[in-house]
Scaffold this motif. Sequence first.
Motif, short mmCIF file in Angstrom:
data_model
loop_
_atom_site.label_atom_id
_atom_site.label_comp_id
_atom_site.label_asym_id
_atom_site.label_seq_id
_atom_site.Cartn_x
_atom_site.Cartn_y
_atom_site.Cartn_z
N TYR A 191 0.83 -1.21 0.00
CA TYR A 191 0.00 0.00 0.00
C TYR A 191 0.86 1.26 0.00
O TYR A 191 0.57 2.22 -0.70
CB TYR A 191 -0.92 -0.01 1.21
N ASN A 194 2.11 1.76 -3.43
CA ASN A 194 1.06 2.12 -4.37
C ASN A 194 -0.29 2.16 -3.64
O ASN A 194 -0.95 1.13 -3.50
CB ASN A 194 0.99 1.12 -5.53
N PRO A 195 -0.71 3.34 -3.18
CA PRO A 195 -1.95 3.47 -2.41
C PRO A 195 -3.21 3.07 -3.18
O PRO A 195 -4.28 2.92 -2.57
CB PRO A 195 -1.98 4.97 -2.06
N ASN A 196 -3.10 2.89 -4.48
CA ASN A 196 -4.26 2.48 -5.28
C ASN A 196 -4.54 1.00 -5.19
O ASN A 196 -5.60 0.53 -5.60
CB ASN A 196 -4.06 2.88 -6.74
N ILE A 197 -3.58 0.24 -4.67
CA ILE A 197 -3.76 -1.20 -4.54
C ILE A 197 -4.42 -1.52 -3.20
O ILE A 197 -3.92 -1.12 -2.14
CB ILE A 197 -2.41 -1.94 -4.65
N GLN A 198 -5.53 -2.20 -3.23
CA GLN A 198 -6.25 -2.56 -2.01
C GLN A 198 -5.62 -3.80 -1.37
O GLN A 198 -5.10 -4.68 -2.06
CB GLN A 198 -7.72 -2.84 -2.33
#
Length: 348
Positions: A191, A194-198
Amino acid sequence: MFDNIDKTDINELGEFGLIKHLTQTVELTQESSNKGIGDDAAVLDFSGYKTLISTDLLLENIHFDLRYVPLKHLGYKAVQVNLSDIYAMNGIASQITFSIGLSSKFPLEAIEEIYEGALIACKKYGVDLIGGDTSASAQGLVISVTSIGYAKEEKIAYRSGAQEGDLLCVSGDLGGAYVGLQLLEREKQIYLENPNIQPDLEGKDYIVERQLKPEARKDVIDLLAHLDITPTSMIDVSDGLASEILHICNASNVGCKLYEEKIPLDPMTYETAREFGLDPTVCALSGGEDYELLFTIPQADYDKVKGQLDISVIGYITEPAAGKEMISKSGHVHEIKAQGWNAFKNKS
């Protein structure tokens, strides 16, 4: 962390207003609780029983990481790890105090979540919240819980009572909390990159819950009482099985034989450890935070526990000169060494 909730600055309430707000719904249910919140000190009366007391301190970024620990779970866990110490003495937990130090980044609603989790734990385990304190903190969130309980003198199980020939037993299964922590740490790193990955925790509920929402084993204490078994020694598994075995052996001046094949491991713990390239046995021996109960019983009590699915006999106590050894699945003998979590080293 708190972007999705309406924030209330705790300075609007002040210290006494905050305590009153957080504890206004607290009710006392234990006969031993004569006076709880609202005076300078609580008043307890255990009439004829020995009193048991234990305290734990939980520090942000040392004992927990708010990037993946929900606040309600944190409050719940803070209570559980304390109650576990009372059960580890073969006692009954009856009261707690709950103190919290917090920085200005925490709005009232966040503190309410922590207390809600704590009160859920109290209600589930029949424990009264009888006091505590709140304070400003310059170093993040700090939680201190003191647990209080009682036991008849002859029923208290110390670490120092193990005798040669006693059976070494443990409740539940081991290693799950540590493997769950590795999973949460991995997802945190992904995360952060890459904060877009859950987070991908699908199918891993059990080990994640073992880390975030452990359960103190009051049921095991109740079971032992029902089976008319008084452990000769007992400790909870907070720092890893190896460390706890050595605590009992050293306090009792005995040795032991531990059988690797007898160590209880949940299939999810085993499989996930392998996915991480970890030895599942090492996770059980050195991982910690399982909060199961490790105890010794006389051989005469074997028939009472042999049919209990939640109790595993994993070895036996020997004379001191025999050493403290684990017999591996392949038959090799290894010295048991403590490699558990060190509270004075920051988490990596």
